[in-house]
Design a protein around this motif. Structure first.
Motif, PDB file in Angstrom:
ATOM      1  N   TRP B 188       0.328  -1.460   0.072  1.00 25.50           N
ATOM      2  CA  TRP B 188       0.069   0.051  -0.058  1.00 25.50           C
ATOM      3  C   TRP B 188       1.059   1.230  -0.123  1.00 25.50           C
ATOM      4  CZ3 TRP B 188      -4.010  -1.449   4.338  1.00 25.50           C
ATOM      5  CH2 TRP B 188      -5.078  -2.247   4.113  1.00 25.50           C
ATOM      6  N   ALA B 189       1.812   1.198   1.005  1.00 26.33           N
ATOM      7  CA  ALA B 189       2.535   2.679   0.903  1.00 26.33           C
ATOM      8  C   ALA B 189       3.697   2.831  -1.100  1.00 26.33           C
ATOM      9  CB  ALA B 189       4.014   1.923   1.938  1.00 26.33           C
ATOM     10  N   VAL B 190       3.787   1.377  -0.989  1.00 22.21           N
ATOM     11  CA  VAL B 190       4.505   2.129  -2.829  1.00 22.21           C
ATOM     12  C   VAL B 190       3.813   2.281  -3.733  1.00 22.21           C
ATOM     13  CG1 VAL B 190       5.570   0.519  -4.081  1.00 22.21           C
ATOM     14  CG2 VAL B 190       5.930   0.179  -1.745  1.00 22.21           C
ATOM     15  N   ILE B 191       2.097   1.667  -3.537  1.00 27.15           N
ATOM     16  CA  ILE B 191       0.608   2.300  -4.444  1.00 27.15           C
ATOM     17  C   ILE B 191       1.283   3.703  -4.320  1.00 27.15           C
ATOM     18  CG2 ILE B 191      -1.119   1.968  -5.182  1.00 27.15           C
ATOM     19  CD1 ILE B 191      -0.967  -0.676  -4.514  1.00 27.15           C
ATOM     20  N   GLY B 192       0.499   4.627  -2.947  1.00 27.29           N
ATOM     21  CA  GLY B 192       0.666   6.041  -2.172  1.00 27.29           C
ATOM     22  C   GLY B 192       1.348   6.229  -3.192  1.00 27.29           C
ATOM     23  N   GLN B 193       3.033   5.673  -2.967  1.00 27.87           N
ATOM     24  CA  GLN B 193       3.892   7.035  -3.400  1.00 27.87           C
ATOM     25  C   GLN B 193       3.412   7.247  -5.403  1.00 27.87           C
ATOM     26  OE1 GLN B 193       6.154   8.126  -2.046  1.00 27.87           O
ATOM     27  NE2 GLN B 193       6.600   9.277  -3.864  1.00 27.87           N
ATOM     28  N   ALA B 196       1.387   9.435  -5.585  1.00 29.18           N
ATOM     29  CA  ALA B 196       1.277  11.218  -5.248  1.00 29.18           C
ATOM     30  C   ALA B 196       2.453  11.826  -6.078  1.00 29.18           C
ATOM     31  CB  ALA B 196       2.253  10.537  -3.538  1.00 29.18           C
ATOM     32  N   ASP B 197       2.876  10.863  -7.627  1.00 29.04           N
ATOM     33  CA  ASP B 197       3.696  11.065  -8.662  1.00 29.04           C
ATOM     34  C   ASP B 197       2.916  11.052  -9.732  1.00 29.04           C
ATOM     35  OD1 ASP B 197       5.805  10.907  -6.536  1.00 29.04           O
ATOM     36  OD2 ASP B 197       6.696   8.573  -7.483  1.00 29.04           O
ATOM     37  N   GLY B 198       1.463  11.460  -9.581  1.00 30.82           N
ATOM     38  CA  GLY B 198       0.634  11.358 -10.797  1.00 30.82           C
ATOM     39  C   GLY B 198       0.488  10.099 -11.429  1.00 30.82           C
ATOM     40  N   THR B 199       0.541   9.041 -10.735  1.00 26.69           N
ATOM     41  CA  THR B 199       0.091   8.278 -12.010  1.00 26.69           C
ATOM     42  C   THR B 199      -1.615   7.846 -12.155  1.00 26.69           C
ATOM     43  OG1 THR B 199       1.895   6.967 -11.639  1.00 26.69           O
ATOM     44  CG2 THR B 199       0.358   5.475 -12.182  1.00 26.69           C
ATOM     45  N   THR B 200      -2.393   7.903 -13.093  1.00 29.06           N
ATOM     46  CA  THR B 200      -3.465   7.635 -12.714  1.00 29.06           C
ATOM     47  C   THR B 200      -3.020   6.127 -12.353  1.00 29.06           C
ATOM     48  OG1 THR B 200      -3.755   8.822 -15.106  1.00 29.06           O
ATOM     49  CG2 THR B 200      -5.983   7.727 -13.999  1.00 29.06           C
ATOM     50  N   LEU B 201      -4.655   5.366 -11.549  1.00 26.87           N
ATOM     51  CA  LEU B 201      -5.034   4.108 -11.305  1.00 26.87           C
ATOM     52  C   LEU B 201      -5.989   3.081 -10.549  1.00 26.87           C
ATOM     53  CD1 LEU B 201      -3.394   2.085  -9.930  1.00 26.87           C
ATOM     54  CD2 LEU B 201      -3.607   3.241  -7.377  1.00 26.87           C
ATOM     55  N   LEU B 202      -5.904   2.104 -11.954  1.00 21.95           N
ATOM     56  CA  LEU B 202      -7.462   1.969 -11.766  1.00 21.95           C
ATOM     57  C   LEU B 202      -6.592   0.494 -10.726  1.00 21.95           C
ATOM     58  CD1 LEU B 202     -10.395   0.518 -13.767  1.00 21.95           C
ATOM     59  CD2 LEU B 202      -9.763  -1.120 -11.903  1.00 21.95           C
ATOM     60  N   LEU B 203      -7.539   0.281  -9.675  1.00 18.15           N
ATOM     61  CA  LEU B 203      -7.579  -1.165  -8.495  1.00 18.15           C
ATOM     62  C   LEU B 203      -8.376  -1.414  -8.733  1.00 18.15           C
ATOM     63  CD1 LEU B 203      -5.726  -1.358  -6.038  1.00 18.15           C
ATOM     64  CD2 LEU B 203      -6.752   0.072  -4.640  1.00 18.15           C
ATOM     65  N   THR B 204      -8.103  -2.711  -8.188  1.00 22.91           N
ATOM     66  CA  THR B 204      -9.718  -3.693  -8.400  1.00 22.91           C
ATOM     67  C   THR B 204      -9.431  -4.536  -7.098  1.00 22.91           C
ATOM     68  OG1 THR B 204      -8.912  -5.975  -8.801  1.00 22.91           O
ATOM     69  CG2 THR B 204      -9.712  -4.470 -10.576  1.00 22.91           C
ATOM     70  N   THR B 205     -10.198  -4.674  -6.829  1.00 23.50           N
ATOM     71  CA  THR B 205     -10.217  -4.672  -5.381  1.00 23.50           C
ATOM     72  C   THR B 205     -11.126  -6.090  -4.550  1.00 23.50           C
ATOM     73  OG1 THR B 205      -8.677  -5.020  -3.083  1.00 23.50           O
ATOM     74  CG2 THR B 205     -10.380  -3.064  -3.420  1.00 23.50           C
ATOM     75  N   GLN B 206     -11.190  -6.569  -3.719  1.00 19.79           N
ATOM     76  CA  GLN B 206     -12.254  -7.175  -2.463  1.00 19.79           C
ATOM     77  C   GLN B 206     -12.039  -6.921  -1.336  1.00 19.79           C
ATOM     78  OE1 GLN B 206     -13.021 -11.568  -2.803  1.00 19.79           O
ATOM     79  NE2 GLN B 206     -10.884 -11.855  -3.784  1.00 19.79           N
ATOM     80  N   TYR B 207     -11.387  -6.023  -0.996  1.00 20.32           N
ATOM     81  CA  TYR B 207     -11.365  -5.613   0.840  1.00 20.32           C
ATOM     82  C   TYR B 207     -11.509  -4.311   0.174  1.00 20.32           C
ATOM     83  CZ  TYR B 207      -8.116  -9.836   0.347  1.00 20.32           C
ATOM     84  OH  TYR B 207      -7.475 -10.756   0.304  1.00 20.32           O
ATOM     85  N   LEU B 208     -12.566  -4.015   1.308  1.00 19.11           N
ATOM     86  CA  LEU B 208     -13.138  -2.752   1.180  1.00 19.11           C
ATOM     87  C   LEU B 208     -11.926  -1.358   1.985  1.00 19.11           C
ATOM     88  CD1 LEU B 208     -16.248  -4.288   2.744  1.00 19.11           C
ATOM     89  CD2 LEU B 208     -15.271  -2.831   0.274  1.00 19.11           C
ATOM     90  N   GLU B 209     -11.240  -1.702   3.025  1.00 18.89           N
ATOM     91  CA  GLU B 209      -9.971  -0.922   3.730  1.00 18.89           C
ATOM     92  C   GLU B 209      -8.769  -0.817   2.455  1.00 18.89           C
ATOM     93  OE1 GLU B 209      -8.134  -3.611   6.529  1.00 18.89           O
ATOM     94  OE2 GLU B 209      -6.555  -1.419   7.506  1.00 18.89           O
ATOM     95  N   LEU B 214      -6.612   3.866  -0.470  1.00 20.53           N
ATOM     96  CA  LEU B 214      -6.009   4.072  -1.600  1.00 20.53           C
ATOM     97  C   LEU B 214      -7.072   5.001  -2.713  1.00 20.53           C
ATOM     98  CD1 LEU B 214      -3.974   0.585  -2.947  1.00 20.53           C
ATOM     99  CD2 LEU B 214      -2.917   3.031  -1.767  1.00 20.53           C
ATOM    100  N   ALA B 215      -8.635   4.823  -2.720  1.00 21.50           N
ATOM    101  CA  ALA B 215      -8.950   5.137  -3.911  1.00 21.50           C
ATOM    102  C   ALA B 215      -9.444   6.395  -3.532  1.00 21.50           C
ATOM    103  CB  ALA B 215     -10.257   4.220  -4.325  1.00 21.50           C
ATOM    104  N   ASP B 216      -9.530   8.068  -4.209  1.00 16.78           N
ATOM    105  CA  ASP B 216     -10.053   8.887  -4.500  1.00 16.78           C
ATOM    106  C   ASP B 216     -11.978   8.376  -5.033  1.00 16.78           C
ATOM    107  OD1 ASP B 216      -8.199  10.514  -4.574  1.00 16.78           O
ATOM    108  OD2 ASP B 216      -7.705   9.791  -6.334  1.00 16.78           O
ATOM    109  N   GLN B 217     -12.004   7.706  -6.189  1.00 13.40           N
ATOM    110  CA  GLN B 217     -13.718   6.704  -6.163  1.00 13.40           C
ATOM    111  C   GLN B 217     -13.292   5.759  -5.739  1.00 13.40           C
ATOM    112  OE1 GLN B 217     -16.047   9.843  -7.480  1.00 13.40           O
ATOM    113  NE2 GLN B 217     -14.334  11.116  -6.711  1.00 13.40           N
TER     114      GLN B 217
END
Lengths: 279, 343
Positions: B188-193, B196-209, B214-217
């Motif tokens: 999570w820390a790596v993804i957060g970084q 922060a550097d401006g990558t657009t990210l689509l993340l699929t997950t079954q973990y609500l936490e 991590l997600a804005d939307q």
């Protein structure tokens, strides 16, 4: 229109496809070198067959006249080895698909053909090493090719045939859901092709119906071409008996045509299959 | 490190990913995607949330050119994914569940191979590989084959492989599924970084936490349809401000409590096993009321708390089942499906 990117620079498409093929070949060769046991196991059964036929069954085999059986046998064993080793193209592709590595490759801007060409190139290189080992084993048990040049030509011809055979296995590997399926699907085909051939015994000793098949299938043609290149001069009666009266050059040309035909048909089927499937 | 796409294109570059009415059926009957639409603004993170078989992976496979949908459209960084898959592959990175690394190669070899297949020059791919190994804390393991890596290290390398060509848009398909909590937090820390550097990210997950963190939307999908969209806070707000959660010693008591608590908060109380939840916007007052009613009904709760609703609550109220529900349509069998793919 499109966003800029750091990766792929547009350029010569063909050049990039070559570069991608080299990169994939390198990866595949590395994998093979890190699992030498796999290569050794593939060679194990041809070596066993060599010993078995040279020392156990060889004395009972008729129809060879003054030709030493070991000189008859080794070209057959070599073709068998080439086909077994080509099988890795199927196993490796099925494994890459199963592990999701193919998905990774498909999401990259690489030439799609490179997945197949890289596979086939690596397995053909591995075949070159395997054939060399089989020739050394053959020499150790008394195989004496008529000339070095004949042997070299025979091995090159065999590599061309092995290369095209890789595409057959690659196609199976792209359909099969796992490595075991590749094995199950190819064994019933490899077995009759390598044994119902001139590999171990002259086809003249077989029942007519089997001989009709054995004489006209590509594995026999390739074995006969290699044998004719390595065995040296034979009488015309022996040439009729062993090679259905065909000359060395005729056998070599037929073998090359088989290799070309198999390569084109199965190569294009495999490319199509790769392009139309996920994982 | 990863850079945002240039904004000079003639297309609308403030939207990095847009998906419109995607439909994908498997075997003619299973509608893995049933008209999914969403957008991801450049430089933000969209969490695609849903149970197994909801259609998350299928959506990612369409966007990463691995699968061709029956209908609908998809654009990534200004590129029409269906019309020009090759161009799309130059602007995306894919990691996660199904995009793998080679176990027989070393970490550095894996990254250099991906660099080479992205057509980076020799020096560049070497440098990029070293950079990424350093960034992901894998420098010491650079020359070891992946067979010696732990699960967490392998996932980090997998993510690094997706970043070699600095793609402006990144797809992570369940990046932390199967990881231990410690490795998950590291990742999570790596993804957060990256974000922060401006990558657009689509993340699929079954973990609500994970989505919450991590997600804005967040876009919740179930049975191939988008059933809710919004920020984590917006989705939670839909449930009312807070939740009073009562735990009883058995489910019979819980059923009694569910009856007794009707009208104590807003809407009907919900029950899940021995737990009854009451949504409310007047927290402490409702809590007092709940205690009175439990007392009147002679029920003794084993647990009682007032808390903000979790995304689990949101998910339950939206789908009627939890995120771990396995009564979903099965993922189509790999290698068997008659999928027509992008070529």
């Amino acid at each position: 229109m499109t966003a800029t990117f750091v990766g792929s620079k547009p350029g010569n498409r063909f050049g990039r496809a070559i570069g991608d093929s080299i990169a994939m070949t390198g990866r595949n060769v590395r994998r093979l070198m890190r699992a030498p046991d796999q290569v050794v196991f593939t060679l194990l059964s041809p070596i066993m067959f060599t010993l078995l036929f040279r020392y156990v069954f060889g004395g009972a085999i008729k129809g060879l006249g003054d030709i030493n059986y070991v000189n008859y046998l080794i070209p057959g064993i070599a073709v068998q080895t080439a086909i077994f080793t080509a099988g890795n193209s199927g196993f490796a592709l099925a494994e890459d698909r199963g592990k999701g590595f193919i998905d990774r490759l498909r999401s990259l801007p690489m030439a799609r053909s490179a997945v197949l060409t890289g596979r086939v190139a690596a397995d053909t290189l591995s075949n070159a090493v395997g054939l060399l080992i089989i020739v050394l084993v053959g020499l150790a048990v008394g195989f004496r090719p008529h000339s070095f040049f004949g042997l070299l030509l025979g091995l090159l011809l065999l590599l061309a045939f092995a290369l095209s055979t890789c595409f057959i296995f690659a196609l199976v590997g792209l359909y099969a859901s796992n490595v075991q399926t590749v094995n199950a699907a190819t064994f019933p085909v490899i077995f009759p092709l390598t044994f119902a051939s001139s590999a171990f015994v002259p086809t003249s000793t077989m029942p007519t119906w089997l001989r009709a098949f054995a004489d006209h299938q590509p594995v026999t043609t390739v074995i006969n071409a290699v044998r004719s290149l390595t065995i040296g001069d034979v009488s015309s009666a022996q040439r009729t008996e062993l090679f259905a009266g065909q000359s060395t050059s005729s056998l070599v040309i037929q073998s090359l045509l088989w290799a070309l035909g198999i390569g084109l048909v199965f190569g294009s089927l495999a490319v199509r299959r790769y392009n139309s499937t996920s994982s | 490190m990863a850079q945002a796409p240039t904004r000079s294109g003639s297309s609308n570059q403030s939207v990095a990913v847009s998906v419109d009415s995607l439909v994908k059926t498997f075997g003619g009957t299973v509608r893995a995607l049933d008209g999914v639409s969403f957008e991801i603004p450049t430089g933000t993170v969209l969490g695609l949330l849903g149970p197994n078989g909801a259609g998350k992976t299928t959506a990612v496979r369409v966007l990463t050119t691995l699968l061709r949908p029956d209908s609908g459209s998809a654009r990534v960084a200004g590129v029409d994914v269906l019309a020009d898959p090759e161009a799309a592959r130059r602007v995306i990175g894919l990691a996660g569940q199904y995009a793998a690394v080679d176990e027989a190669l070393t970490g550095a070899e894996n990254l250099r191979l991906v660099g080479s297949l992205n057509h980076l020059g020799r020096a560049e791919r070497r440098q990029r590989s070293e950079e990424l190994l350093e960034q992901f804390g894998l420098s010491d393991a650079a020359d070891r084959t992946l067979k010696t890596y732990s699960g967490g290290m392998r996932r980090r390398l997998d993510l690094a492989a997706a970043l070699v060509a600095r793609p402006p848009v990144l797809f992570l398909d369940e990046p932390t599924t199967g990881l231990d909590p410690r490795s998950r937090i590291d990742l999570w820390a790596v993804i957060g970084q990256l974000v922060a550097d401006g990558t657009t990210l689509l993340l699929t997950t079954q973990y609500l936490e994970e989505a919450d963190r991590l997600a804005d939307q967040i876009c919740v999908i179930d049975h191939g349809k988008v059933i809710a969209e919004g920020t984590a806070a917006e989705l939670k707000a839909k449930l009312g401000g807070t939740v009073v959660e009562v735990t009883l010693s058995n489910s019979d008591d819980a059923i009694t409590a569910e009856q007794a608590l009707k009208g104590a908060g807003e809407g009907a109380p919900t029950r899940e096993g021995e737990v009854v939840r009451v949504a409310t916007s007047a927290g402490p007052a409702t809590l007092t009321e709940v205690v009175r009613r439990l007392d009147a009904a002679e029920l003794e709760p084993t647990g009682l708390q007032l808390r903000q609703p979790s995304l689990d609550d949101v998910f339950l109220s939206l789908t009627g089942h939890g995120t771990s529900a396995d009564d979903e349509m099965p993922r189509p069998k790999r290698g068997r499906r008659k999928a027509k793919d992008v070529s």
